[in-house]
Write an enzyme that holds these catalytic residues in place. Structure first.
Site, short mmCIF file in Angstrom:
data_model
loop_
_atom_site.label_atom_id
_atom_site.label_comp_id
_atom_site.label_asym_id
_atom_site.label_seq_id
_atom_site.Cartn_x
_atom_site.Cartn_y
_atom_site.Cartn_z
N HIS A 51 1.38 5.45 -1.77
CA HIS A 51 0.97 6.56 -2.63
C HIS A 51 2.22 7.12 -3.30
O HIS A 51 3.08 7.69 -2.62
CB HIS A 51 0.29 7.66 -1.80
N HIS A 63 -4.35 -0.39 6.24
CA HIS A 63 -3.83 0.46 7.33
C HIS A 63 -4.70 0.42 8.59
O HIS A 63 -5.26 1.43 9.01
CB HIS A 63 -3.63 1.91 6.87
N ASP A 85 1.52 2.73 3.53
CA ASP A 85 0.65 3.90 3.35
C ASP A 85 1.49 5.18 3.32
O ASP A 85 1.05 6.23 3.79
CB ASP A 85 -0.43 3.99 4.42
N LYS A 113 -9.48 -0.49 -5.35
CA LYS A 113 -9.46 0.26 -4.09
C LYS A 113 -10.80 0.90 -3.83
O LYS A 113 -11.34 1.61 -4.70
CB LYS A 113 -8.37 1.33 -4.14
N HIS A 157 0.87 -1.20 0.00
CA HIS A 157 0.00 0.00 0.00
C HIS A 157 0.89 1.24 0.00
O HIS A 157 1.48 1.58 1.02
CB HIS A 157 -0.89 0.00 1.24
N HIS A 164 -10.43 1.22 2.32
CA HIS A 164 -10.20 2.26 3.33
C HIS A 164 -11.40 2.17 4.26
O HIS A 164 -12.49 2.64 3.93
CB HIS A 164 -10.10 3.65 2.68
O1 DOR Z 1 -3.38 9.72 5.50
C1 DOR Z 1 -3.75 9.36 4.40
N1 DOR Z 1 -3.24 9.90 3.28
N2 DOR Z 1 -4.73 8.46 4.31
C2 DOR Z 1 -5.29 8.14 3.14
O2 DOR Z 1 -6.19 7.34 3.14
C3 DOR Z 1 -4.88 8.82 1.89
C4 DOR Z 1 -3.53 9.34 2.00
C5 DOR Z 1 -3.19 10.33 0.90
O3 DOR Z 1 -3.44 10.02 -0.28
O4 DOR Z 1 -2.63 11.38 1.20
ZN ZN Z 2 -3.32 5.10 1.66
#
Ligand code: DOR
Ligand code: ZN
Length: 379
Positions: free
Chosen positions: A41, A200, A273, A125, A39, A162
């Site tokens: 980003h 998460h 995450d 997702k 997971h 989520h």
């Molecule tokens: O803290 C987070 N940031 N939780 C999420 O679900 C998305 C992520 C983000 O894309 O910044």
């Molecule tokens: Zn995330």
């Protein structure tokens, strides 16, 4: 260990090491089957260029979140994004991005099925609409997606969730537990064959629910939720670098997550995450949720496992449970952690999505960590 600043050596360590390394002297290095991040980003544009190498230097594969703006809702968009990610990773690291589809109220099941058949989508997702960053186009009502869930169940494409309700009357610290009760439990009852990852997790309730469900339900656990409780956000003032969603909970929940991650149970595996936001977007009147932990993620997990006397279980959590759940082969190569104290930089220079110079604040900023990932490109 609890909240920042992080001690060089976690307070509760009992000094246990993996059997192979047992002895009077602590091991100087630990070798692990190369892990994957289930997971992450990676963002897009200049920010992608800045952050992708940090993930690729440690992890062989990563499940890449689709919450771009606009989100990744088609096979074509995922293929193009995958190319941009590959281009942002230095040669020689052998990194494979695993793409995900962003579920909306109207996404066509056939697009998901085609994406899987063409080797593009590794998972879907589900963001409840408005639950977090770039989730406005997410799912407003799970009942509208029954055809999607039937398809995923039939084709075995994992559903990554989520797991937070968005109702403003539900206290933010209760949103995960309420989601499980109101939505996840009924969803799994309706679709007993659906492969689901509760992403998460942040609560004892989530860990218990995952543990007691069938083998088709697993969970990822982040490094930050293993290190901090909710006090970290308020220590001596408001600290946006510890704000993420789901938000960190009470200490008893952190302890439950540490127990789950280090238990050896194959239902729990690594998912950082890592969610970078430019510093000015975090330090704002309405700051963004997300913690950028990719640069020192494996070191961060290693500290927790060491503190629990369970370093011997780190490899399974980081490198085995995830691929087994996803039905993918284990990685054949390895990484090395060197026992060498080093200070995490307080800031990392980057350019934001518009190409404007900014900084990112990494998790553990300014702290001394006891382990360092050996350079994967070193001869
Ligand atoms: O803290 C987070 N940031 N939780 C999420 O679900 C998305 C992520 C983000 O894309 O910044
Ligand atoms: Zn995330």
């Amino acid at each position: 260990m609890a909240v920042a600043p992080f001690p060089a050596e976690p307070a509760r360590t009992n000094g246990a090491l993996p059997d192979a390394n047992a002895g009077a002297e602590p091991a100087r290095t630990i070798s692990l089957r190369r892990p994957d991040d289930w997971h992450v980003h990676l963002r897009d544009g200049p920010l992608l260029q800045a952050v992708a190498p940090a993930t690729a230097r440690c992890f062989a594969r990563a499940i890449v979140m689709p919450n771009l703006s606009p989100p990744i809702t088609t096979v074509a968009a995922a293929v193009a994004y995958r190319e941009r990610i590959r281009a942002a990773v230095p040669d020689g690291l052998g990194f494979t991005p695993l793409m995900t589809a962003y579920l909306t109220d109207t996404i066509a099941p056939a697009e998901l099925e085609r994406g899987q058949a063409e080797g593009v989508f590794s998972a879907c997702k589900l963001y409840p609409a408005n639950a977090t960053t770039n989730s406005a186009a997410g799912v407003s009502d799970l009942a509208r997606l029954s055809a999607v869930f039937e398809t995923l169940e039939r084709i075995g494409l994992p559903l990554l969730i989520h797991g937070e309700v968005t109702d403003s009357e539900i206290d933010i610290f209760d949103r995960e537990a309420v989601f499980i009760e109101r939505h996840l439990e009924p969803l799994l009852r309706r679709h007993p064959g659906l492969k689901v990852v509760l992403e998460h997790i942040t609560t004892a309730e989530a860990a218990d629910f995952v543990r007691s469900a069938g083998a088709n339900l697993a969970a990822t656990i982040t490094p930050h939720h293993l290190h901090i409780n909710r006090n970290a956000m308020f220590r001596g003032g408001l600290r946006p670098d510890f704000y993420c969603l789901p938000v960190a909970k009470r200490e008893r929940h952190r302890l439950a997550l540490v127990a789950a991650a280090t238990s050896g149970n194959p239902k729990f595996f690594l998912g950082t995450d890592s969610a970078p936001h430019p510093r000015q977007a975090k330090e704002a009147a309405c700051g963004c949720a997300g913690i950028y932990n990719a640069p020192f993620a494996i070191e961060s997990y290693a500290m927790v496992f060491k503190a629990e006397g369970q370093l011997g279980r780190l490899e399974a959590f980081a490198s085995e449970h995830g691929p087994r759940f996803y039905g993918l082969p284990l990685n054949g190569d390895s990484i090395t952690l060197v026992r060498e104290a080093h200070t995490v930089p307080p800031r990392i220079h980057a350019n934001d999505a518009a190409g404007v110079a900014t900084t990112l604040v990494p998790f553990h900023a300014g702290a001394v960590l006891p382990w360092r990932l050996a350079d994967p490109l070193a001869p």
